[in-house]
Scaffold this motif. Structure first.
Motif, PDB file in Angstrom:
ATOM      1  N   TYR A 120       0.613  -1.225  -0.186  1.00 43.04           N
ATOM      2  CA  TYR A 120      -0.253  -0.082  -0.168  1.00 43.04           C
ATOM      3  C   TYR A 120       1.043   0.960   0.385  1.00 43.04           C
ATOM      4  O   TYR A 120       0.293   2.076  -1.070  1.00 43.04           O
ATOM      5  N   CYS A 121       1.616   1.055   0.044  1.00 41.91           N
ATOM      6  CA  CYS A 121       2.854   2.295   0.298  1.00 41.91           C
ATOM      7  C   CYS A 121       3.128   2.502  -0.697  1.00 41.91           C
ATOM      8  O   CYS A 121       3.220   4.110  -0.581  1.00 41.91           O
ATOM      9  N   SER A 131       3.911  12.295 -21.272  1.00 43.67           N
ATOM     10  CA  SER A 131       4.160  11.273 -20.576  1.00 43.67           C
ATOM     11  C   SER A 131       5.054  11.046 -19.782  1.00 43.67           C
ATOM     12  O   SER A 131       5.112  10.615 -18.765  1.00 43.67           O
ATOM     13  N   PRO A 132       6.585  10.896 -20.590  1.00 46.01           N
ATOM     14  CA  PRO A 132       7.785  11.601 -19.427  1.00 46.01           C
ATOM     15  C   PRO A 132       7.512  11.812 -18.112  1.00 46.01           C
ATOM     16  O   PRO A 132       8.435  11.482 -16.662  1.00 46.01           O
ATOM     17  N   SER A 133       6.816  12.969 -18.131  1.00 49.87           N
ATOM     18  CA  SER A 133       6.751  13.494 -16.480  1.00 49.87           C
ATOM     19  C   SER A 133       5.658  13.157 -15.458  1.00 49.87           C
ATOM     20  O   SER A 133       5.870  12.797 -14.234  1.00 49.87           O
ATOM     21  N   ALA A 134       4.693  12.773 -16.865  1.00 51.91           N
ATOM     22  CA  ALA A 134       3.516  12.001 -15.601  1.00 51.91           C
ATOM     23  C   ALA A 134       4.254  10.749 -14.953  1.00 51.91           C
ATOM     24  O   ALA A 134       3.596  10.428 -13.887  1.00 51.91           O
ATOM     25  N   THR A 135       4.905  10.422 -15.696  1.00 53.37           N
ATOM     26  CA  THR A 135       5.552   9.046 -15.277  1.00 53.37           C
ATOM     27  C   THR A 135       6.367   8.626 -14.700  1.00 53.37           C
ATOM     28  O   THR A 135       7.027   7.824 -13.259  1.00 53.37           O
ATOM     29  N   GLY A 136       7.660   8.992 -14.658  1.00 55.56           N
ATOM     30  CA  GLY A 136       8.342  10.518 -14.004  1.00 55.56           C
ATOM     31  C   GLY A 136       7.955  10.070 -13.138  1.00 55.56           C
ATOM     32  O   GLY A 136       8.767  10.075 -11.768  1.00 55.56           O
ATOM     33  N   PHE A 137       7.325  10.729 -12.540  1.00 56.22           N
ATOM     34  CA  PHE A 137       6.430  11.746 -10.795  1.00 56.22           C
ATOM     35  C   PHE A 137       5.599  10.301 -10.693  1.00 56.22           C
ATOM     36  O   PHE A 137       6.327  10.172  -8.935  1.00 56.22           O
ATOM     37  N   VAL A 138       5.148   9.121 -11.301  1.00 56.87           N
ATOM     38  CA  VAL A 138       4.636   7.925 -10.589  1.00 56.87           C
ATOM     39  C   VAL A 138       5.869   7.564  -9.903  1.00 56.87           C
ATOM     40  O   VAL A 138       5.613   6.605  -9.862  1.00 56.87           O
ATOM     41  N   ALA A 139       7.080   7.122 -11.168  1.00 54.33           N
ATOM     42  CA  ALA A 139       8.033   6.351 -10.502  1.00 54.33           C
ATOM     43  C   ALA A 139       8.323   7.137  -9.119  1.00 54.33           C
ATOM     44  O   ALA A 139       8.964   5.740  -8.265  1.00 54.33           O
ATOM     45  N   LEU A 140       8.406   8.053  -9.343  1.00 63.94           N
ATOM     46  CA  LEU A 140       9.421   8.036  -8.161  1.00 63.94           C
ATOM     47  C   LEU A 140       8.309   8.314  -6.869  1.00 63.94           C
ATOM     48  O   LEU A 140       8.860   7.770  -6.001  1.00 63.94           O
ATOM     49  N   GLY A 141       6.687   8.811  -6.781  1.00 64.04           N
ATOM     50  CA  GLY A 141       6.342   8.866  -5.918  1.00 64.04           C
ATOM     51  C   GLY A 141       6.692   7.235  -5.547  1.00 64.04           C
ATOM     52  O   GLY A 141       6.009   6.798  -4.526  1.00 64.04           O
ATOM     53  N   MET A 142       6.623   6.677  -6.326  1.00 65.39           N
ATOM     54  CA  MET A 142       6.479   5.099  -6.056  1.00 65.39           C
ATOM     55  C   MET A 142       7.283   4.476  -5.260  1.00 65.39           C
ATOM     56  O   MET A 142       7.255   3.307  -4.443  1.00 65.39           O
ATOM     57  N   CYS A 143       8.696   4.966  -5.593  1.00 68.10           N
ATOM     58  CA  CYS A 143       9.800   4.525  -5.422  1.00 68.10           C
ATOM     59  C   CYS A 143       9.841   4.936  -4.228  1.00 68.10           C
ATOM     60  O   CYS A 143      10.746   4.360  -2.946  1.00 68.10           O
ATOM     61  N   ILE A 144       9.784   6.042  -3.792  1.00 68.04           N
ATOM     62  CA  ILE A 144       9.456   6.383  -2.321  1.00 68.04           C
ATOM     63  C   ILE A 144       9.429   5.761  -0.822  1.00 68.04           C
ATOM     64  O   ILE A 144       9.506   5.156   0.215  1.00 68.04           O
ATOM     65  N   GLY A 145       7.260   5.317  -1.697  1.00 68.29           N
ATOM     66  CA  GLY A 145       6.901   5.174  -0.931  1.00 68.29           C
ATOM     67  C   GLY A 145       6.962   3.201  -1.124  1.00 68.29           C
ATOM     68  O   GLY A 145       7.312   3.319   0.715  1.00 68.29           O
ATOM     69  N   LEU A 146       7.475   2.988  -1.902  1.00 68.07           N
ATOM     70  CA  LEU A 146       8.200   1.386  -1.626  1.00 68.07           C
ATOM     71  C   LEU A 146       9.352   1.273  -0.294  1.00 68.07           C
ATOM     72  O   LEU A 146       9.376   0.345  -0.047  1.00 68.07           O
ATOM     73  N   LEU A 147      10.617   2.311  -0.725  1.00 67.04           N
ATOM     74  CA  LEU A 147      11.435   1.997   0.247  1.00 67.04           C
ATOM     75  C   LEU A 147      11.363   2.382   1.422  1.00 67.04           C
ATOM     76  O   LEU A 147      12.011   2.309   2.516  1.00 67.04           O
TER      77      LEU A 147
END
Length: 306
Positions: free
Chosen positions: A9-10, A181-197
């Motif tokens: 969930y993070c 797309s790159p800006s949006a997907t980049g933010f999604v990847a960033l948020g997912m990595c922060i939450g996951l870690l």
């Protein structure tokens, strides 16, 4: 909630929250001409939404829905710290990029964003311990784990975001800032990595925990980060066991004394049992011990110390 679900969930909330932050950031900065102001606003929205999502996940991990006021207070503190952290990270990253022209320094900014988002979900615990004059070790450990997870998540997510932007720019032969797309997907990847870690750091580096072994809440896990953790069927209990037989409103508590954890019954008729023996007073716990309150069995776990 199990630790596996907590991490899942993070990561999930981090990804969706970052997308929300990107959408609001794009909307608010649509007519901006100043890259620094744009970076600060977008970083602030990223910090706001990601800390909001992770704050709710953390609150639901540690509290019951009946304590909605406390949940909202925890989330509000997390959002405040996360938003400020996002703005600071965005500003520093853009400043370093302006000075050097190197994309790597934007990643430094995202590391700072992740660092402060990671710290945000532990700030309320520290404030609570200070106000109640309680032992600070568990709350400080939570902050440190969040700092570590958020920093690593911001670094990894920043690299993934940069790679996505660079790859898409080359594929479509257009400036990166013109590509949706790159800006949006980049933010999604960033948020997912922060939450996951952040989620992984809290789970992997936990000191002590409880797992519900039987009944309707079997599989629920709880990190012990308070000097006193209460167990019972009252809403105010840290581990609420509703629907079990033989459990009093305030049934037992786990106390941290130095590096040792003790289980204590709170004068209940049915008593509290440790490895099938009824305890008569505060009793030391060891990793793997089975605690029985009413017809519910809990398993105590503790990370081995050198």
């Amino acid at each position: 909630m199990s630790f596996r679900l907590f991490v899942y969930y993070c990561a999930l909330c981090g990804a969706w929250a970052a997308l929300g932050g990107w959408l609001f950031g794009e909307w608010m900065t649509e007519k901006f001409k100043n890259p620094m102001a744009e970076a600060i606003v977008k970083g602030g929205f990223l910090g706001f939404f990601v800390s909001l999502g992770l704050g709710f996940v953390d609150a639901l991990m540690n509290l019951t829905l009946g304590r909605i006021v406390l949940i909202l207070m925890r989330v509000a503190v997390a959002v405040l710290v996360g938003t400020v952290g996002g703005m600071i990270g965005g500003m520093i990253g853009q400043l370093l990029f302006n000075l050097t022209g190197k994309e790597f320094f934007r990643i430094i900014g995202w590391m700072l964003v992740g660092l402060l988002i990671g710290a945000s979900i532990g700030v309320f615990d520290v404030m609570s311990r200070i106000l109640n004059q309680e032992d600070m070790r568990g709350a400080v450990r939570k902050i440190m784990n969040g700092l570590l997870g958020g920093t690593v998540g911001g670094f990894v997510g920043g690299i993934v975001s940069a790679l996505l932007g660079s790859t898409a720019s080359n594929m479509f032969e257009a400036p990166r800032e013109l590509l949706w797309s790159p800006s949006a997907t980049g933010f999604v990847a960033l948020g997912m990595c922060i939450g996951l870690l952040i989620g992984l750091a809290h789970v992997i580096l936990k000191e002590a925990w409880l797992r519900v072994e039987t009944g309707r809440r079997a599989g629920k896990e709880l990190i012990i980060s308070k000097p006193i953790l209460t167990i019972g069927r009252a809403e105010a209990c840290d581990l609420g066991l509703f629907g079990y037989q033989g459990i009093e409103r305030m049934h037992a508590r786990i106390i941290q004394q130095g590096d040792e954890y003790l289980i204590e019954d709170l004068g209940t008729p049915g008593g509290t049992f440790l490895n099938d023996r009824r305890i008569q007073g505060p009793t030391p716990l060891r990793s793997g011990d089975a605690i029985r309150v009413g017809n519910c069995v809990l398993r105590f776990g503790e990370r081995h110390k050198r």
